[in-house]
Scaffold this motif. Structure first.
Motif, PDB file in Angstrom:
ATOM      1  N   ALA A 153       0.872  -1.077   0.032  1.00  0.00           N
ATOM      2  CA  ALA A 153       0.045  -0.155   0.040  1.00  0.00           C
ATOM      3  C   ALA A 153       0.811   1.215  -0.191  1.00  0.00           C
ATOM      4  O   ALA A 153       0.592   2.303  -0.608  1.00  0.00           O
ATOM      5  CB  ALA A 153      -0.834   0.011   1.482  1.00  0.00           C
ATOM      6  N   ALA A 154       1.856   1.225   0.689  1.00  0.00           N
ATOM      7  CA  ALA A 154       2.891   2.533   0.834  1.00  0.00           C
ATOM      8  C   ALA A 154       3.352   2.733  -0.620  1.00  0.00           C
ATOM      9  O   ALA A 154       3.385   4.140  -0.942  1.00  0.00           O
ATOM     10  CB  ALA A 154       3.943   2.115   1.902  1.00  0.00           C
ATOM     11  N   GLN A 155       3.669   1.749  -1.258  1.00  0.00           N
ATOM     12  CA  GLN A 155       4.497   1.988  -2.759  1.00  0.00           C
ATOM     13  C   GLN A 155       3.027   2.529  -3.730  1.00  0.00           C
ATOM     14  O   GLN A 155       3.509   3.525  -4.481  1.00  0.00           O
ATOM     15  CB  GLN A 155       4.788   0.501  -3.242  1.00  0.00           C
ATOM     16  N   VAL A 156       2.143   1.977  -3.404  1.00  0.00           N
ATOM     17  CA  VAL A 156       0.887   2.538  -4.290  1.00  0.00           C
ATOM     18  C   VAL A 156       0.496   3.926  -4.004  1.00  0.00           C
ATOM     19  O   VAL A 156       0.562   4.800  -4.844  1.00  0.00           O
ATOM     20  CB  VAL A 156      -0.102   1.510  -4.216  1.00  0.00           C
ATOM     21  N   ALA A 157       0.578   4.142  -2.828  1.00  0.00           N
ATOM     22  CA  ALA A 157       0.126   5.505  -2.186  1.00  0.00           C
ATOM     23  C   ALA A 157       1.272   6.655  -2.674  1.00  0.00           C
ATOM     24  O   ALA A 157       0.798   7.466  -2.958  1.00  0.00           O
ATOM     25  CB  ALA A 157       0.293   5.643  -0.704  1.00  0.00           C
ATOM     26  N   GLU A 158       2.319   6.200  -2.920  1.00  0.00           N
ATOM     27  CA  GLU A 158       3.453   7.002  -3.292  1.00  0.00           C
ATOM     28  C   GLU A 158       3.368   7.485  -4.651  1.00  0.00           C
ATOM     29  O   GLU A 158       3.148   8.610  -5.142  1.00  0.00           O
ATOM     30  CB  GLU A 158       4.917   6.540  -3.494  1.00  0.00           C
ATOM     31  N   LYS A 159       2.601   6.359  -5.560  1.00  0.00           N
ATOM     32  CA  LYS A 159       2.272   6.954  -6.879  1.00  0.00           C
ATOM     33  C   LYS A 159       1.097   7.554  -6.824  1.00  0.00           C
ATOM     34  O   LYS A 159       0.871   8.439  -8.098  1.00  0.00           O
ATOM     35  CB  LYS A 159       2.042   5.407  -7.525  1.00  0.00           C
ATOM     36  N   VAL A 160       0.132   7.377  -5.979  1.00  0.00           N
ATOM     37  CA  VAL A 160      -1.147   8.070  -5.953  1.00  0.00           C
ATOM     38  C   VAL A 160      -0.670   9.673  -5.811  1.00  0.00           C
ATOM     39  O   VAL A 160      -1.102  10.532  -6.605  1.00  0.00           O
ATOM     40  CB  VAL A 160      -1.984   7.584  -4.850  1.00  0.00           C
ATOM     41  N   ALA A 161       0.129   9.836  -4.855  1.00  0.00           N
ATOM     42  CA  ALA A 161       0.474  11.267  -4.509  1.00  0.00           C
ATOM     43  C   ALA A 161       1.118  11.719  -5.620  1.00  0.00           C
ATOM     44  O   ALA A 161       1.079  13.283  -6.191  1.00  0.00           O
ATOM     45  CB  ALA A 161       1.733  11.330  -3.468  1.00  0.00           C
ATOM     46  N   ALA A 162       2.136  11.058  -6.331  1.00  0.00           N
ATOM     47  CA  ALA A 162       2.778  11.591  -7.419  1.00  0.00           C
ATOM     48  C   ALA A 162       1.714  11.972  -8.642  1.00  0.00           C
ATOM     49  O   ALA A 162       2.190  12.997  -9.676  1.00  0.00           O
ATOM     50  CB  ALA A 162       3.883  10.324  -7.940  1.00  0.00           C
ATOM     51  N   GLY A 163       0.783  11.395  -8.994  1.00  0.00           N
ATOM     52  CA  GLY A 163      -0.194  11.630  -9.811  1.00  0.00           C
ATOM     53  C   GLY A 163      -1.271  12.558  -9.593  1.00  0.00           C
ATOM     54  O   GLY A 163      -2.135  12.923 -10.316  1.00  0.00           O
ATOM     55  N   PHE A 164      -1.285  13.078  -8.366  1.00  0.00           N
ATOM     56  CA  PHE A 164      -2.396  13.747  -7.852  1.00  0.00           C
ATOM     57  C   PHE A 164      -2.205  15.329  -8.194  1.00  0.00           C
ATOM     58  O   PHE A 164      -1.164  15.875  -8.409  1.00  0.00           O
ATOM     59  CB  PHE A 164      -2.481  13.710  -6.269  1.00  0.00           C
ATOM     60  N   ASP A 165      -3.430  15.963  -8.592  1.00  0.00           N
ATOM     61  CA  ASP A 165      -3.829  17.179  -8.910  1.00  0.00           C
ATOM     62  C   ASP A 165      -4.992  17.620  -8.335  1.00  0.00           C
ATOM     63  O   ASP A 165      -5.957  17.122  -8.827  1.00  0.00           O
ATOM     64  CB  ASP A 165      -3.509  17.233 -10.404  1.00  0.00           C
ATOM     65  N   LEU A 166      -4.879  18.687  -7.507  1.00  0.00           N
ATOM     66  CA  LEU A 166      -6.178  19.170  -6.789  1.00  0.00           C
ATOM     67  C   LEU A 166      -7.090  19.544  -7.892  1.00  0.00           C
ATOM     68  O   LEU A 166      -8.408  19.659  -8.007  1.00  0.00           O
ATOM     69  CB  LEU A 166      -5.988  20.448  -5.928  1.00  0.00           C
ATOM     70  N   ALA A 167      -6.642  20.062  -9.141  1.00  0.00           N
ATOM     71  CA  ALA A 167      -7.201  20.627 -10.023  1.00  0.00           C
ATOM     72  C   ALA A 167      -8.158  19.512 -10.850  1.00  0.00           C
ATOM     73  O   ALA A 167      -9.110  19.837 -11.556  1.00  0.00           O
ATOM     74  CB  ALA A 167      -6.440  21.201 -11.207  1.00  0.00           C
ATOM     75  N   SER A 168      -7.682  18.348 -10.843  1.00  0.00           N
ATOM     76  CA  SER A 168      -8.375  17.151 -11.508  1.00  0.00           C
ATOM     77  C   SER A 168      -9.194  16.618 -10.395  1.00  0.00           C
ATOM     78  O   SER A 168      -9.955  15.530 -10.944  1.00  0.00           O
ATOM     79  CB  SER A 168      -7.417  16.136 -12.139  1.00  0.00           C
ATOM     80  N   LEU A 169      -9.236  17.000  -9.219  1.00  0.00           N
ATOM     81  CA  LEU A 169     -10.272  16.329  -8.241  1.00  0.00           C
ATOM     82  C   LEU A 169     -11.660  16.564  -8.641  1.00  0.00           C
ATOM     83  O   LEU A 169     -12.255  17.721  -8.917  1.00  0.00           O
ATOM     84  CB  LEU A 169     -10.243  17.214  -6.853  1.00  0.00           C
ATOM     85  N   PRO A 170     -12.591  15.517  -8.907  1.00  0.00           N
ATOM     86  CA  PRO A 170     -14.195  15.545  -9.104  1.00  0.00           C
ATOM     87  C   PRO A 170     -14.607  16.564  -8.148  1.00  0.00           C
ATOM     88  O   PRO A 170     -14.442  16.487  -6.862  1.00  0.00           O
ATOM     89  CB  PRO A 170     -14.708  14.388  -9.087  1.00  0.00           C
TER      90      PRO A 170
END
Ligand code: GLU
Length: 313
Positions: free
Chosen positions: A282-299
């Motif tokens: 989960a920690a590895q996946v969470a890192e990837k989620v953070a890397a791809g995250f952009d508040l502008a794309s939050l529904p």
């Protein structure tokens, strides 16, 4: 950049809380910031250490580990009282003997002065000493309220855009001596160096009050992002009665923690590349989620989740 997640340890975190936690974690980590967890356990009746442990375990199962020690509001009453003292010294605090019922009845009457719904109409603000003594004789105990003057605050929320709201005579300390949420949250965000608050949009209406307290206490105001909530199939805020809503519930229905994390990632607008290996944590996946995250794309709409429907794998 320092972000935080501030749950009340009064129950098990459900998917809605976990999604807000993930959002605050991603928003902080994406920019290499720190992420703190603060237990908002002001209310000794509803909060428990068992819930606290369980909540921290569930966050860890999703790879969300706090940077630094977890802070408990129940251990910081002296800090909140010191802030009330400072406001008192500026004559900004007054005792209020109103019962809940009296406030409800008074608040139901039309004010016509732009106060928020349910706002305290200021009954005790102008009480004479004689009236105050009469309440004491009746055995009533005083809450402490902030003296306000119909101030209005506008802030630019990173999700909601421009938000304007009025400020009322908010409670600073309850009549049982327990400091109140709005004060505690402001003192803590300041003292913990929090400069980015990501939390559910049900709290956006409290923010003008908190901004006012930040200003009165001379604190720097953090950036705010109020994020949409998770709702069940009936459109109401996700709750236990909707079915499988906690990590354990979902595990019992065959979903792994990583699958839950991927589901939440999708719900916040992040497409996580497929698993590198079956053993991905989960920690590895969470890192990837953070890397791809952009508040502008939050529904911008609430995320609808049907816990009794088919669950994704
Ligand atoms: N303790 C609050 C809650 O669990 C959150 C407060 C905040 O994030 O400012 O709803």
């Amino acid at each position: 950049m320092t972000g935080r997640f501030a749950p009340s340890p009064t129950g098990v975190l459900h998917l809605g809380n976990l999604r807000t936690a993930l959002l605050s974690w991603c928003a902080a980590k994406r920019d290499g910031g720190r992420w703190l967890v603060r237990m908002e356990d002001l209310d000794p009746v509803t909060s428990s250490r068992d819930h606290e442990r369980r909540q921290l375990d569930d966050l860890a199962r999703l790879g969300l580990l706090p940077d630094g020690e977890v802070v408990r509001q129940s251990e910081r009453f002296d800090r909140y009282r010191a802030a009330i003292e400072r406001l008192s010294a500026d004559d900004l605090v007054y005792p209020c003997y109103c019962t809940r019922r009296e406030i409800r009845e008074a608040a139901a009457a039309p004010h016509g002065d732009g106060l928020p719904d349910g706002a305290y109409p200021g009954t005790c603000r102008e009480s004479s000493d004689e009236q105050l003594r009469a309440h004491e004789r009746d055995g009533r105990r005083a809450a402490l309220r902030l003296r306000t003057n119909g101030e209005r605050y506008t802030f630019t929320d990173l999700v909601l855009g421009e938000v304007t709201g009025a400020v009322d005579d908010v409670v600073l300390q309850r009549n049982d001596g327990v400091p109140a949420y709005n004060l505690a949250v402001v003192v803590d965000d300041h003292e913990q160096g929090v400069d980015q608050v990501v939390r559910g949009d049900d709290l956006a209406s409290s923010t003008p009050r908190q901004l006012h307290l930040h200003h009165l206490l001379g604190f720097r105001v953090p950036a705010y992002a109020h994020v949409p909530l998770v709702v069940g199939p009936d459109g109401s805020r996700l709750a236990k009665r909707h079915g499988a809503v906690t990590l354990d519930d979902l595990a019992a229905r065959g979903m792994t923690d990583v699958q839950v994390l991927r589901l939440l990632a999708g719900s916040i607008g992040v497409v996580v590349p497929p698993e590198a290996t079956a053993a991905e944590t989960a920690a590895q996946v969470a890192e990837k989620v953070a890397a791809g995250f952009d508040l502008a794309s939050l529904p911008r709409d609430p995320w609808r989740f049907d816990p009794s429907g088919d669950l994704p794998r």
